[in-house]
Write an enzyme that holds these catalytic residues in place. Structure first.
Site, PDB file in Angstrom:
ATOM      1  N   LYS A 201      55.144  16.021 -47.340  1.00 62.16           N
ATOM      2  CA  LYS A 201      55.446  16.353 -48.740  1.00 62.16           C
ATOM      3  C   LYS A 201      54.252  17.086 -49.380  1.00 62.16           C
ATOM      4  O   LYS A 201      53.233  17.315 -48.735  1.00 62.16           O
ATOM      5  CB  LYS A 201      55.835  15.081 -49.494  1.00 62.16           C
ATOM      6  CG  LYS A 201      57.148  14.463 -48.971  1.00 62.16           C
ATOM      7  CD  LYS A 201      58.381  15.227 -49.439  1.00 62.16           C
ATOM      8  CE  LYS A 201      59.619  14.996 -48.596  1.00 62.16           C
ATOM      9  NZ  LYS A 201      60.225  13.687 -48.636  1.00 62.16           N
TER      10      LYS A 201
HETATM   11  C1  LIG Z   1      61.403  12.748 -48.412  1.00 58.76           C
HETATM   12  C2  LIG Z   1      62.490  12.482 -49.384  1.00 58.76           C
HETATM   13  C3  LIG Z   1      62.752  11.191 -49.867  1.00 58.76           C
HETATM   14  C4  LIG Z   1      62.121   9.962 -49.300  1.00 58.76           C
HETATM   15  O1  LIG Z   1      60.755   9.903 -49.400  1.00 58.76           O
HETATM   16  P1  LIG Z   1      59.977   8.735 -48.601  1.00 58.76           P
HETATM   17  O2  LIG Z   1      58.636   8.723 -49.269  1.00 58.76           O
HETATM   18  O3  LIG Z   1      59.938   9.163 -47.175  1.00 58.76           O
HETATM   19  O4  LIG Z   1      60.731   7.480 -48.807  1.00 58.76           O
HETATM   20  C5  LIG Z   1      63.697  11.045 -50.859  1.00 58.76           C
HETATM   21  N1  LIG Z   1      64.383  12.093 -51.325  1.00 58.76           N
HETATM   22  C6  LIG Z   1      64.187  13.348 -50.874  1.00 58.76           C
HETATM   23  C7  LIG Z   1      64.979  14.463 -51.463  1.00 58.76           C
HETATM   24  C8  LIG Z   1      63.247  13.578 -49.873  1.00 58.76           C
HETATM   25  O5  LIG Z   1      63.097  14.822 -49.369  1.00 58.76           O
END
Ligand SMILES: *Cc1c(COP(=O)(O)O)cnc(C)c1O
Length: 397
Positions: A201
């Site tokens: 991310k």
């Molecule tokens: C990555 C992601 C999540 C989940 O994030 P985590 O920190 O891995 O739980 C939720 N929503 C979207 C749209 C994502 O891309």
């Protein structure tokens, strides 16, 4: 003597975290401090993050999924409730609604941004008000690729239909639209904004997430539930000077973030705008380089500062998309598809009887979508290689 024209064939990964010596020494500092779980660095990370997004209360947790779950739980979402969201998202957005026994209600997306279509949302809410009176509880907008939903309009719908708002901002730090920074919401809206610090991310703590809310009682409930439902006095014991005595006020979860992770987060937070600017610059280069191709390039509505988490292009159709992915793979360039819409997955098909045609925009745009590498630690050579490989692609007739 002329230097032979050596073709660059080094593989380019789809995404890598952007870790510098600063992150490494901050993590080492935590390890040497002997305080490895939730402690002073988590509190500092929460404070710094809240300031960065203009939020009042921030609760650090071990994933965005956990933050979404805690937000819905604190808002009292329960069995039989209806929670509105786009199908064009990752598994997490809908599964947390299922944890609480509520129903995820999908609303199709806008063709350009791939974000929830607010005209369709309003129509669905009008219809449901008659068919499921009192059951509509919350709406979960997802800011796909880092382009925020038009929150002024969404908040008006939340007021009109008495809905809580839980934003899936996993892609959207840092981002803003029309002066609204993702992470802040008006005081009269009940809800929270949830961020992800997963490995790929926009900033990372390895795994991690943050719940941000203007609502103090929501933040307190989420904090308590993130640590076994222990009373306020009790989670203080995880900080120095705490008391041995604790009380369990509800059957909670184990979602707290560690100081090791927060150490990474503190430095990443400090570098977030620089990393976003690098991704924006990559997007600009791609936009120029691919203007002469038949690919449809990502557009950003006016007034939007995107986080540029993803660079999603759209090919002519599914066959063309699949051929582009095969070409990239053969040339050693990583790619991905964001997202396989939830209504196309077995669980949602079988549980709710969804079909491809139920959300025609999500279905058709998914079949054309490819995400190209656009991470902040990409080298100039890697960017040029992606451009060259895409240019060398021969689209099927
Ligand atoms: C990555 C992601 C999540 C989940 O994030 P985590 O920190 O891995 O739980 C939720 N929503 C979207 C749209 C994502 O891309």
């Amino acid at each position: 003597m002329t230097v032979p024209d050596v073709k660059d064939t080094n593989p380019v990964p789809f995404a890598l975290p952007d870790i510098t010596e600063r992150e490494i020494s901050e993590v080492v500092d935590t390890l040497r401090s002997n305080w490895v779980t939730t402690g002073p660095k988590v509190r500092r990370f929460e404070g710094g993050f809240a300031t960065a997004v203009g939020g009042r209360h921030a609760v650090a947790v071990n994933s965005c999924t956990a933050a979404l779950h805690l937000a819905l739980e604190a808002l009292g979402v329960t069995s039989g409730d209806r929670v509105y969201m786009p199908p064009y998202t990752f598994a997490a957005t809908a599964e947390v609604v299922r944890y609480l026994g509520a129903t995820p209600v999908f609303v199709d997306v806008e063709r350009d941004t791939l974000n929830i279509d607010l005209d369709l949302l309003e129509r669905q809410l009008e219809q449901d008000r008659a068919v499921f009176p009192g059951r509509g509880r919350a709406v979960m907008p997802v800011h796909i690729a880092g382009v925020p939903v038009d929150m002024d309009r969404l908040w008006d719908l939340a007021r009109k239909f008495s809905l809580a708002v839980v934003e899936d901002a996993a892609h959207a730090f840092p981002a803003s639209r029309a002066g609204n920074v993702v992470g802040s919401m008006p005081d009269d809206i009940r809800g929270a904004v949830c961020f992800s610090f997963y490995a790929t991310k926009t900033i990372t703590t390895g795994e991690g997430g943050m719940l941000v809310t203007p609502d103090e009682s929501l933040a307190e409930r989420a904090r308590s539930m993130s640590l076994h439902g222990l009373s306020r006095a009790a989670w203080k014991r995880y900080e120095s000077g705490g008391n041995w005595r604790y009380d369990i006020v509800a059957p909670g979860y184990k979602y707290n973030l560690t100081d090791i992770a927060a150490a990474l987060g503190l430095v990443q937070l400090d570098r977030a705008v620089v990393m976003r600017d690098k991704r924006a610059a990559i997007a600009e280069r791609y936009n120029k380089a691919f203007a002469d191709t038949r690919l449809e390039l990502p557009t950003v509505p006016s007034g939007v500062a995107s986080a540029w988490h993803l660079y999603i292009v759209r090919a002519r159709d599914e066959a063309s998309r699949d051929s582009l992915i095969a070409h990239l793979t053969a040339e050693g360039v990583g790619s991905s598809v964001h997202f396989i819409p939830l209504h196309l997955h077995s669980y949602y098909r079988e549980t709710y009887g969804y079909e491809e045609a139920d959300f025609p925009v999500a279905s058709s745009q998914f079949s054309r979508a490819v995400s190209l590498p656009a991470f902040s630690s990409m080298s100039d050579l890697q960017i040029r290689r992606v451009i060259d490989v895409v240019h060398a692609w021969e689209e099927p007739a």
